[in-house]
Design a protein around this motif. Structure first.
Motif, mmCIF file in Angstrom:
data_model
loop_
_atom_site.group_PDB
_atom_site.id
_atom_site.type_symbol
_atom_site.label_atom_id
_atom_site.label_comp_id
_atom_site.label_asym_id
_atom_site.label_seq_id
_atom_site.Cartn_x
_atom_site.Cartn_y
_atom_site.Cartn_z
ATOM 1 N N TRP A 204 -0.601 23.179 7.049
ATOM 2 C CA TRP A 204 -1.829 22.438 7.337
ATOM 3 C C TRP A 204 -2.181 21.498 6.189
ATOM 4 N N ASN A 205 -1.964 21.944 4.964
ATOM 5 C CA ASN A 205 -2.280 21.078 3.823
ATOM 6 C C ASN A 205 -1.454 19.796 3.883
ATOM 7 N N GLN A 206 -0.154 19.919 4.236
ATOM 8 C CA GLN A 206 0.689 18.726 4.371
ATOM 9 C C GLN A 206 0.174 17.825 5.489
ATOM 10 N N ARG A 207 -0.201 18.423 6.610
ATOM 11 C CA ARG A 207 -0.685 17.628 7.745
ATOM 12 C C ARG A 207 -1.977 16.898 7.385
ATOM 13 N N PHE A 208 -2.888 17.591 6.709
ATOM 14 C CA PHE A 208 -4.173 16.980 6.378
ATOM 15 C C PHE A 208 -3.970 15.807 5.409
ATOM 16 N N LEU A 209 -3.067 15.984 4.446
ATOM 17 C CA LEU A 209 -2.795 14.895 3.509
ATOM 18 C C LEU A 209 -2.138 13.711 4.218
ATOM 19 N N ILE A 210 -1.286 13.989 5.199
ATOM 20 C CA ILE A 210 -0.647 12.906 5.958
ATOM 21 C C ILE A 210 -1.702 12.141 6.750
ATOM 22 N N ILE A 211 -2.630 12.863 7.385
ATOM 23 C CA ILE A 211 -3.703 12.207 8.146
ATOM 24 C C ILE A 211 -4.526 11.307 7.230
ATOM 25 N N LYS A 212 -4.899 11.824 6.050
ATOM 26 C CA LYS A 212 -5.698 11.030 5.118
ATOM 27 C C LYS A 212 -4.916 9.816 4.612
ATOM 28 N N LEU B 28 7.927 9.816 6.584
ATOM 29 C CA LEU B 28 7.651 10.686 5.444
ATOM 30 C C LEU B 28 8.609 10.347 4.305
ATOM 31 N N ASP B 29 8.056 10.075 3.118
ATOM 32 C CA ASP B 29 8.901 9.763 1.976
ATOM 33 C C ASP B 29 9.428 11.041 1.351
ATOM 34 N N SER B 30 10.065 10.935 0.203
ATOM 35 C CA SER B 30 10.700 12.090 -0.424
ATOM 36 C C SER B 30 9.704 13.170 -0.821
ATOM 37 N N GLU B 31 8.428 12.804 -0.997
ATOM 38 C CA GLU B 31 7.401 13.774 -1.372
ATOM 39 C C GLU B 31 6.520 14.156 -0.186
ATOM 40 N N MET B 32 6.988 13.850 1.024
ATOM 41 C CA MET B 32 6.298 14.192 2.278
ATOM 42 C C MET B 32 4.957 13.478 2.409
ATOM 43 N N HIS C 222 0.865 -1.187 0.000
ATOM 44 C CA HIS C 222 0.000 0.000 0.000
ATOM 45 C C HIS C 222 0.897 1.232 0.000
ATOM 46 N N ARG C 223 0.476 2.275 -0.724
ATOM 47 C CA ARG C 223 1.302 3.465 -0.876
ATOM 48 C C ARG C 223 1.508 4.209 0.431
ATOM 49 N N ASN C 224 0.693 3.935 1.445
ATOM 50 C CA ASN C 224 0.835 4.637 2.726
ATOM 51 C C ASN C 224 1.345 3.724 3.831
ATOM 52 N N LEU C 225 1.989 2.627 3.437
ATOM 53 C CA LEU C 225 2.642 1.737 4.399
ATOM 54 C C LEU C 225 4.114 1.634 4.039
ATOM 55 N N VAL C 226 4.967 1.604 5.062
ATOM 56 C CA VAL C 226 6.391 1.379 4.840
ATOM 57 C C VAL C 226 6.593 -0.099 4.523
#
Length: 666
Positions: A436-444, A473-477, A394-398
């Motif tokens: 905030w935009n970075q944080r919200f995307l990380i939460i999602k 956080l990967d290279s694109e945060m 999954h793209r959001n799992l290490v």
């Protein structure tokens, strides 16, 4: 050799992309240099100006540099180059090398010998030349007032030095100047630095193996504004008329309005050997010594091989062979992390240390976690679960790549995340604040990864340690949930078997303290605390805060009850956030962290709320606040405040309440 070539290639790319005002050549192989006369670039990257008598050679940077953008005052500049002069007949004098600033890179009338291939009797000394020279002179010419046959001078429009000194360098150790022989055949470093504000010119020399001296050889006040035009060329010149010699430039860097980049001696090309190769006397008089030496070397080599085998010995049982490529060799991981040196240490967690490494077989960056263990009981089941987790995609799992066992160590290998963990950006990087935009995307993103674990994979995966420290956080945060050391798997429709309470204080659901039984709902509770942590910029439990703000979920709940929930937003954001998104995250965080597990949403519902696909339930703030503050009851008389032990002062970023991952009661 490949790594040196790669470093040279990258430096050349940097030089090419940085414009005319900043370049570096650690060797000249493939370099775009304007050559004239006998000058050429050798096969190994040396810039050879001349190599015999009756020759002249010029090598210039191909493009003119703008020294006077204001058309009045010359800019500051800095030059660093390494040169060497090798005489073909030792003891016989020859010409030296000069660094030249000129309005042209061609000198059709330049004569050989004493005129350096630049001037002739008709134009030498003319103010219209607009030429500045730093000469490294190896010939005594009384016509131009040379002080000796081994000196450094500064010349303007001619070859009579306005200031010169015998070749030497200042020793930082002895505190005095030490002599240098320019025709020694050894490479030497030269720095030419001009301060346009103070009109000060410094020339510094040193052997290549020594750092730049603290004091220059020549320091003089000279205004070059009337000499140097707007567009000027820079380069090197020499000429020979009598004794042949080879004049080499090994490397060159330049910067306008700044310090020229330092040349790396390890990247510079090698000079050719002078004279025939010397024969070793050991071949004629030391044969017994050689035999003895070879014998001792053989014994030492055997001992080294034995010690190496012991050093890299691994635990490998028959049942592990089925995992094939998922099992790494300890030797490969040891080499990848440079021997697990502290320089490669990424962090220290509850289970062990994590190191950065580069696998030599594939040149892939990885993170290697070293876990100590004392028990073999349950190891097969544990490795089986680890390998099952290795199939998660999954793209959001290490990504877990594999493992290695050695003695009393277990090593887990993950994809390397270059930006590290989220908690470092929230709490330890004051100059790298997340928007905030970075944080919200990380939460999602983390929510999407957790939904995959709970509902979309072939088995249910309980992470059991969701927190900012385990979100990388990967290279694109992009946020990626990692560290599956506490994860447990069970089939859909079945129930989890573990009854051990693990996790991190502040993220533990209340029912865990009573039953020790982890569920998808306890993961949701931890995710709720995580959402509040990201939105508020505060840890779930902070003993340094006042009593009413020590426990984050209680404080945010109180803000909600007062109707001022936005006051809980991270003050570092100011007002730079979407109000609706901030309210959604804060309220959803409280809902997910509800003390009653039945009131918490599933991760599918969480995704719906975050994507605005479903409205957030309109819960009573008084009811939720009362439950969080422990006024209500949970399964009888259980006190809900027990899940927030504020009297404990633990390292929340790295310490977990954890079972031994290899204990018999797993």
């Amino acid at each position: 050799m490949f790594s040196k070539f790669l470093m040279w290639f990258l430096l050349m790319r940097l030089a090419a992309s940085s414009g005319d005002y900043d370049f570096i050549y650690n060797g000249f192989r493939g370099a775009n240099i304007s050559l004239d006369g006998s000058a050429k670039i050798t096969s190994n990257g040396l810039l050879l100006l001349t190599n015999s008598s009756s020759q002249k050679g010029h090598a210039f940077y191909p493009n003119p540099l703008h020294f006077k953008p204001s058309h009045s005052k010359i800019q500051s500049f800095s030059v660093n180059f390494v040169f060497a002069i090798m005489l073909q007949y030792p003891g016989v004098s020859s010409s030296g090398v000069s660094f030249v600033i000129s309005p042209s890179k061609e000198f059709p009338g330049g004569q050989l010998g004493q005129y350096w291939g630049i001037f002739n009797p008709n134009n030498i000394g003319n103010s219209s030349n607009h030429i500045a020279i730093i000469e490294l002179d190896t010939a005594l010419d009384q016509d131009f007032g040379d002080i000796n046959e081994n000196h450094v001078g500064v010349d303007i429009n001619g070859l009579v030095s306005i200031k010169s000194a015998p070749a030497a360098y200042f020793s930082n150790m002895s505190g005095r100047f030490e002599n240098l022989t320019l025709v020694s055949g050894e490479p030497m470093n030269v720095w030419v630095e001009y301060n346009g504000e103070q009109n000060q010119l410094n020339v510094t020399l040193s052997p290549i193996k020594l750092p730049k001296p603290d004091r220059p050889l020549l320091s003089l006040m000279v205004d070059l504004s009337s000499i140097v035009l707007d567009d000027m060329y820079i380069g090197f010149s020499t000429s020979t008329k009598a004794a042949p010699a080879s004049h080499y430039i090994l490397g060159w860097s330049f910067k306008m309005n700044g310090q020229a980049q330092v040349l790396d001696p390890l990247l510079l090309p090698k000079l050719p050997r002078i004279g025939p190769k010397k024969k070793s006397k050991l071949l004629t008089i030391g044969l017994p010594v050689i035999v003895l030496f070879l014998t001792l070397t053989g014994i030492s080599a055997i001992g080294l091989i034995v010690r190496r085998k012991i050093k890299f010995a691994e635990v490998l049982e028959d049942w592990e062979r089925e995992y094939g490529t998922h099992r790494f060799l300890y030797k490969d991981l040891f080499m990848a992390t440079k021997g697990f040196t502290d320089k490669e240490l990424l962090g220290i967690g509850g289970f062990g240390r994590v190191y950065r490494g580069v696998l030599s077989t594939s040149n892939i960056e990885v993170a290697v976690k070293r876990i100590s263990h004392d028990s073999r009981q349950g190891m097969r089941e544990f490795i089986s679960e680890i390998m099952s987790l290795g199939r998660l995609r999954h793209r959001n799992l290490v990504q877990l790549l594999g493992y290695c066992r050695r003695k009393k160590e277990l090593l887990l290998v993950y994809d390397y995340m270059p930006n590290g963990s989220l908690d470092k950006f929230l709490f330890n990087h004051p100059n790298s604040m997340l928007s905030w935009n970075q944080r919200f995307l990380i939460i999602k993103g983390v929510a999407s990864g957790l939904l995959y674990l709970h509902e979309e994979w072939e088995q249910v995966v309980l992470h059991r340690d969701i927190k900012a420290g385990n979100v990388l956080l990967d290279s694109e945060m992009n946020g990626r949930l990692g560290d599956f050391g506490l994860a447990r798997l069970y089939d859909h429709g079945a129930g989890p078997q573990t009854t051990h309470m693990v996790g991190t204080f502040g993220y533990l659901a209340p029912e865990l303290t009573a039953t020790g039984k982890a569920t998808t709902s306890t993961d949701v509770f931890a995710f709720g605390a995580f959402m509040l942590e990201v939105a508020c910029g505060r840890r779930p439990i902070d003993p340094r805060s006042s009593t009413d703000e020590e426990i984050l979920v209680e404080w945010v709940s109180e803000c909600w009850r007062r109707g001022t929930i936005l006051s809980a937003a991270d003050p570092k954001l100011g007002l730079d956030y979407e109000v609706e998104e901030m309210e959604l995250v804060l309220k959803l965080g409280l809902l997910c962290s509800h003390p009653l597990s039945a009131e918490r949403p599933s991760m599918y519902q969480v995704i719906q709320f975050l994507d605005r696909g479903a409205p957030l339930p309109d819960l009573s703030s008084d009811g939720l606040g009362a439950a969080i503050l422990g006024v209500g009851h949970y399964e009888g008389s259980f006190d809900l405040r027990f899940s927030y032990p504020s009297s404990l002062n633990q390292g929340f970023a790295s310490t977990s309440v954890q079972e031994s991952i290899l204990s018999s009661g797993r």
